[in-house]
Design an enzyme around this catalytic site. Structure first.
Site, short mmCIF file in Angstrom:
data_model
loop_
_atom_site.label_atom_id
_atom_site.label_comp_id
_atom_site.label_asym_id
_atom_site.label_seq_id
_atom_site.Cartn_x
_atom_site.Cartn_y
_atom_site.Cartn_z
N VAL A 1 0.81 -1.22 0.00
CA VAL A 1 0.00 0.00 0.00
C VAL A 1 0.84 1.27 0.00
CG1 VAL A 1 -1.90 -1.16 1.18
CG2 VAL A 1 -0.22 0.11 2.52
N LYS A 2 2.16 1.15 -0.09
CA LYS A 2 3.02 2.33 -0.04
C LYS A 2 3.21 2.95 -1.43
CE LYS A 2 3.69 2.06 4.39
NZ LYS A 2 2.79 0.95 4.73
N ASN A 3 3.75 4.18 -1.44
CA ASN A 3 3.95 4.91 -2.70
C ASN A 3 4.78 4.13 -3.71
OD1 ASN A 3 2.74 6.84 -1.10
ND2 ASN A 3 4.12 8.48 -1.69
#
Length: 320
Positions: free
Chosen positions: A194-196
């Site tokens: 879910v991170k950039n």
């Protein structure tokens, strides 16, 4: 209307890199990991970057390397994900929770109150990609040198509390015109789904320790630690005459495999000029809608000396 939760960016570059890894027949730690480490070094300006299989394992590795043990205290914010505290617990120390500011980041005033002779580390968290006040954090570590009681060679070498930035959210953020990655002694990014920037699961440790530490040498030591204390990874052992290796540390097994690093390599190709500007545009659209709502508190994005990586686009409702 169905809005998907944080779908990962899977573009042509990601597919090309993953297929290249699969076609090579080499899917565990190897050249793709080195490429990703180089990309993160270029983005952040960090002297060295070590990729591992998660933020959590990276934090445990650093705490163990620093000599954290039972009886030690590590200061962390009360508002954070469980991994911040769990890493401290798994390293054998006691997490000491302190309150946060209105921007959700750790309060330096509360840190000052919590420091004792048992304090060995402070782990500030860049909530939602918004950098903490690293000027004050680094000053606090320097100011408390006199009460710091080192245990072991590494702690004696640093001579003070270590600052380990939980930058799980903040890859690409800036503070005083510096990138996250060089704001603390150690910075750890999360590369979770879910991170950039993602590698499905993963983490990246940025090494930025002051002299007399040699960050290049430390990279080699920590890389060895991350491979069960083994002096050569599997890729290196495939080279002619390089089959022999030694186990020199009681290490962990937390290395990142190439097939996952390939996802990150593909994503990093468009992160600075594509993904991050798009996130900013989306954030600004949300701002335009919510700024007229008296119940909405707009999260910080930019100030005179900070810019968020906008890891989470979220709003907090006021209670009346």
């Amino acid at each position: 209307m169905k809005i998907p939760f944080s779908p990962p960016l899977i573009n042509k570059y990601v597919k090309e890199e993953v297929n290249d890894s699969l076609d090579s027949g080499w899917i565990t730690t190897g050249p793709k990991v080195k490429t990703l480490e180089g990309q993160i070094k270029d983005l952040t300006g960090s002297p060295e970057v070590l990729c591992v299989n998660s933020w959590t394992s990276g934090a445990i590795l650093i705490l163990k390397w620093f000599g954290i043990e039972p009886g030690d205290e590590v200061i962390i914010p009360a508002y954070t994900y469980s991994a911040t505290a769990l890493a401290v617990i798994h390293a054998g120390a006691t997490p000491v929770f302190v309150d946060i500011n209105e921007d959700f980041n750790i309060s330096t005033k509360e840190i000052e109150k919590a420091i004792t002779k048992k304090t060995k580390a402070i782990i500030p968290v860049d909530i939602a990609g918004w950098p903490c006040n690293y000027t004050e954090l680094n000053s606090i570590a320097e100011a408390h040198k006199k009460i710091f009681i080192p245990n072991g060679e590494v702690q004696e070498k640093l001579g003070r509390i270590i600052i380990i930035s939980d930058a799980a959210h903040s890859i690409g953020a800036t503070y005083n015109n510096l990138n996250t990655g060089v704001l603390a002694d150690i910075t750890i990014f999360s590369l979770h789904a879910v991170k950039n920037v993602t590698t499905a699961e993963g983490g990246a440790i940025c090494l930025n320790l002051p002299s007399p530490f040699n960050n290049e040498e430390l990279y080699s030591v920590l890389r060895c630690y991350s491979l069960n204390g083994q002096t050569k990874d599997a890729f290196t052992k495939t080279k002619a005459g390089a089959w022999r290796y030694d186990i020199i540390y009681p290490g962990l097994k937390i290395n990142m495999p190439d097939v996952l690093a390939a996802i990150g390599v593909g994503q990093m190709k468009t992160y600075s000029k594509g993904t991050l500007p798009k996130r900013i545009a989306i954030f600004e659209d949300y701002n335009k809608h919510f700024e007229s709502k008296n119940w909405a508190i707009i999260p910080p994005y930019k100030s005179s000396n900070k810019q968020s990586s906008l890891s989470y686009l979220r709003f907090k409702n006021k209670r009346h």
